[in-house]
Design an enzyme around this catalytic site. Structure first.
Site, PDB file in Angstrom:
ATOM      1  N   ASN A  10     -31.045 -40.007   4.474  1.00 47.35           N
ATOM      2  CA  ASN A  10     -32.480 -39.728   4.605  1.00 47.35           C
ATOM      3  C   ASN A  10     -33.107 -40.946   5.270  1.00 47.35           C
ATOM      4  O   ASN A  10     -33.296 -41.977   4.628  1.00 47.35           O
ATOM      5  CB  ASN A  10     -33.088 -39.478   3.216  1.00 47.35           C
ATOM      6  CG  ASN A  10     -34.595 -39.273   3.287  1.00 47.35           C
ATOM      7  OD1 ASN A  10     -35.161 -39.168   4.381  1.00 47.35           O
ATOM      8  ND2 ASN A  10     -35.243 -39.223   2.131  1.00 47.35           N
ATOM      9  N   TRP A  11     -33.388 -40.801   6.546  1.00 49.69           N
ATOM     10  CA  TRP A  11     -33.931 -41.939   7.297  1.00 49.69           C
ATOM     11  C   TRP A  11     -35.411 -42.183   6.988  1.00 49.69           C
ATOM     12  O   TRP A  11     -35.980 -43.174   7.431  1.00 49.69           O
ATOM     13  CB  TRP A  11     -33.745 -41.713   8.805  1.00 49.69           C
ATOM     14  CG  TRP A  11     -32.350 -41.979   9.289  1.00 49.69           C
ATOM     15  CD1 TRP A  11     -31.252 -42.275   8.530  1.00 49.69           C
ATOM     16  CD2 TRP A  11     -31.899 -41.973  10.655  1.00 49.69           C
ATOM     17  NE1 TRP A  11     -30.148 -42.459   9.342  1.00 49.69           N
ATOM     18  CE2 TRP A  11     -30.518 -42.282  10.655  1.00 49.69           C
ATOM     19  CE3 TRP A  11     -32.520 -41.735  11.885  1.00 49.69           C
ATOM     20  CZ2 TRP A  11     -29.758 -42.352  11.827  1.00 49.69           C
ATOM     21  CZ3 TRP A  11     -31.765 -41.806  13.055  1.00 49.69           C
ATOM     22  CH2 TRP A  11     -30.396 -42.108  13.018  1.00 49.69           C
ATOM     23  N   LYS A  12     -36.045 -41.238   6.293  1.00 45.92           N
ATOM     24  CA  LYS A  12     -37.489 -41.359   5.993  1.00 45.92           C
ATOM     25  C   LYS A  12     -38.241 -41.639   7.294  1.00 45.92           C
ATOM     26  O   LYS A  12     -37.881 -41.074   8.332  1.00 45.92           O
ATOM     27  CB  LYS A  12     -37.697 -42.428   4.909  1.00 45.92           C
ATOM     28  CG  LYS A  12     -36.800 -42.181   3.681  1.00 45.92           C
ATOM     29  CD  LYS A  12     -37.123 -43.032   2.499  1.00 45.92           C
ATOM     30  CE  LYS A  12     -36.183 -42.679   1.346  1.00 45.92           C
ATOM     31  NZ  LYS A  12     -36.461 -43.431   0.128  1.00 45.92           N
ATOM     32  N   HIS A  96     -38.956 -34.260  -2.062  1.00 44.28           N
ATOM     33  CA  HIS A  96     -38.630 -35.681  -2.281  1.00 44.28           C
ATOM     34  C   HIS A  96     -39.746 -36.332  -3.100  1.00 44.28           C
ATOM     35  O   HIS A  96     -40.923 -35.983  -2.945  1.00 44.28           O
ATOM     36  CB  HIS A  96     -38.462 -36.400  -0.935  1.00 44.28           C
ATOM     37  CG  HIS A  96     -37.851 -37.751  -1.089  1.00 44.28           C
ATOM     38  ND1 HIS A  96     -38.581 -38.837  -1.505  1.00 44.28           N
ATOM     39  CD2 HIS A  96     -36.574 -38.180  -0.936  1.00 44.28           C
ATOM     40  CE1 HIS A  96     -37.757 -39.885  -1.589  1.00 44.28           C
ATOM     41  NE2 HIS A  96     -36.547 -39.514  -1.242  1.00 44.28           N
ATOM     42  N   GLU A  98     -41.176 -39.019  -2.814  1.00 38.43           N
ATOM     43  CA  GLU A  98     -42.235 -39.642  -2.008  1.00 38.43           C
ATOM     44  C   GLU A  98     -43.254 -38.602  -1.564  1.00 38.43           C
ATOM     45  O   GLU A  98     -44.423 -38.934  -1.343  1.00 38.43           O
ATOM     46  CB  GLU A  98     -41.602 -40.387  -0.815  1.00 38.43           C
ATOM     47  CG  GLU A  98     -40.895 -41.659  -1.289  1.00 38.43           C
ATOM     48  CD  GLU A  98     -39.731 -42.111  -0.430  1.00 38.43           C
ATOM     49  OE1 GLU A  98     -39.570 -41.599   0.699  1.00 38.43           O
ATOM     50  OE2 GLU A  98     -38.971 -42.976  -0.894  1.00 38.43           O
ATOM     51  N   GLU A 166     -32.644 -37.820  -8.081  1.00 39.60           N
ATOM     52  CA  GLU A 166     -33.074 -39.143  -7.635  1.00 39.60           C
ATOM     53  C   GLU A 166     -34.092 -39.696  -8.640  1.00 39.60           C
ATOM     54  O   GLU A 166     -35.279 -39.369  -8.556  1.00 39.60           O
ATOM     55  CB  GLU A 166     -33.735 -39.053  -6.259  1.00 39.60           C
ATOM     56  CG  GLU A 166     -32.836 -38.523  -5.162  1.00 39.60           C
ATOM     57  CD  GLU A 166     -33.287 -38.977  -3.782  1.00 39.60           C
ATOM     58  OE1 GLU A 166     -32.489 -39.640  -3.105  1.00 39.60           O
ATOM     59  OE2 GLU A 166     -34.432 -38.712  -3.386  1.00 39.60           O
ATOM     60  N   GLY A 172     -35.238 -47.201  -3.602  1.00 41.52           N
ATOM     61  CA  GLY A 172     -35.723 -48.344  -2.833  1.00 41.52           C
ATOM     62  C   GLY A 172     -35.940 -49.600  -3.659  1.00 41.52           C
ATOM     63  O   GLY A 172     -36.538 -50.559  -3.191  1.00 41.52           O
ATOM     64  N   SER A 208     -30.903 -46.091  -4.365  1.00 43.12           N
ATOM     65  CA  SER A 208     -30.219 -47.372  -4.156  1.00 43.12           C
ATOM     66  C   SER A 208     -28.701 -47.239  -4.117  1.00 43.12           C
ATOM     67  O   SER A 208     -27.990 -48.112  -4.618  1.00 43.12           O
ATOM     68  CB  SER A 208     -30.668 -48.401  -5.212  1.00 43.12           C
ATOM     69  OG  SER A 208     -32.052 -48.676  -5.074  1.00 43.12           O
ATOM     70  N   GLY A 229     -30.917 -43.566   1.243  1.00 43.35           N
ATOM     71  CA  GLY A 229     -32.058 -44.019   2.039  1.00 43.35           C
ATOM     72  C   GLY A 229     -31.703 -45.283   2.804  1.00 43.35           C
ATOM     73  O   GLY A 229     -31.086 -45.245   3.868  1.00 43.35           O
TER      74      GLY A 229
HETATM   75  P1  13P Z   1     -32.815 -45.609  -1.275  1.00 43.61           P
HETATM   76  O1  13P Z   1     -31.345 -45.332  -1.038  1.00 43.61           O
HETATM   77  O2  13P Z   1     -33.435 -46.485  -0.213  1.00 43.61           O
HETATM   78  O3  13P Z   1     -33.080 -46.070  -2.660  1.00 43.61           O
HETATM   79  O4  13P Z   1     -33.560 -44.197  -1.109  1.00 43.61           O
HETATM   80  C1  13P Z   1     -33.079 -43.114  -1.822  1.00 43.61           C
HETATM   81  C2  13P Z   1     -33.798 -41.902  -1.381  1.00 43.61           C
HETATM   82  O5  13P Z   1     -34.985 -41.749  -1.628  1.00 43.61           O
HETATM   83  C3  13P Z   1     -33.047 -40.903  -0.604  1.00 43.61           C
HETATM   84  O6  13P Z   1     -33.776 -39.736  -0.465  1.00 43.61           O
END
Ligand code: 13P
Length: 257
Positions: A10-12, A96, A98, A166, A172, A208, A229
């Site tokens: 997931n590159w966000k 997600h 976020e 998650e 993150g 993470s 991520g």
């Molecule tokens: P991180 O791997 O940066 O913690 O992000 C996880 C995530 O939100 C994947 O969708």
């Protein structure tokens, strides 16, 4: 029941066209050590069509990070699941944390998005997970169970759906849940899968995931892959996470972290 491993990036909101060399580099880094796993890259929508052609050329899958509920119409700025599919996506992330936290998305909305994904022939990757306050209050299972039930598409069949567990506090932050907690939550989600088809449901862990913790996480029985991520933004670290999926094939088991 064999569930094919899925390792998803997931590159966000990261990535420009100049970054798409990542896809060829990832293939080169994996080389002959490529595990038998689906490898899914979810770039920002601006890159999806170009990324999807490159992914197809290298044996990877491409996905969106969100979709609209409607199939088309006067929804300025939105992208339908059918448009993502037309751009080459096979999957789309919905719900997600976020988006739940930053855009007020409820499980009712996430469910409608998952239904839109299935209508368009996409596999929804439905994200669920508790906050730290909810975990500390002993409500991790209650919250994720409620999200799972309320986000599950009507008439959805487990084999057509991916769930990503998650925990919000692990995203993150560099903190991962303990292996015992991950194992317990994944077993809980599998047992709670609506329609009782949990044995066919692919459940990814996210939060993470890094090269140094991926093998232990991916070796757990009820963990069918990872949603990555930060560590998915560099081909070197994402390749290392993917290679860690070998731990599943060899059936290795690791002590708790
Ligand atoms: P991180 O791997 O940066 O913690 O992000 C996880 C995530 O939100 C994947 O969708």
């Amino acid at each position: 029941m064999t569930r094919r491993t899925l390792i998803a990036a997931n590159w966000k909101m990261h990535g420009l066209r100049g970054d798409l060399g990542f896809i060829g580099e990832l293939d080169a880094r994996l080389g002959a050590a490529r595990p038998d796993a689906g490898i899914l890259i979810c770039p920002p929508a601006t890159l999806l069509a170009e990324a999807a052609s490159a992914c197809a050329a290298h044996g990877f899958l491409a996905g969106g990070q969100d979709c609209a509920v409607a199939d088309s119409g006067a929804f300025t700025g939105d992208l339908s699941a059918g448009m993502l599919r037309d751009a080459g996506a096979s999957h789309v992330i919905v719900g997600h944390s976020e988006r739940r936290a930053g855009h007020g998305e409820t499980s009712v909305l996430v469910k409608a998005k998952a239904e839109a994904a299935l209508r368009a022939g996409l596999t929804p990757v439905i994200c669920i997970g508790e906050t730290l306050a909810e975990r500390d209050a002993g409500r991790a299972e209650a919250v994720t169970g409620e999200q799972l039930a309320a986000s599950w598409p009507a008439r959805g069949v487990a084999k057509d759906i991916v769930v990503a567990y998650e925990p919000v506090w692990a995203i993150g932050t560099g903190r991962t849940a303990s292996l015992a907690d991950i194992a317990a939550m994944h077993a809980f989600i599998r047992a709670a899968a609506p329609g009782g088809g949990g044995a066919a449901l692919r459940i990814l862990y996210g939060g993470s995931v890094k090269p140094d913790n991926a093998a232990g996480i991916l070796a757990l029985d009820d963990v069918d892959g990872a949603l990555v991520g930060g560590a998915s933004l560099q081909a070197a670290s994402f390749a290392a996470v993917i290679s860690a999926a070998q731990s599943r094939r060899h059936g290795l088991r690791f002590a708790d972290n």
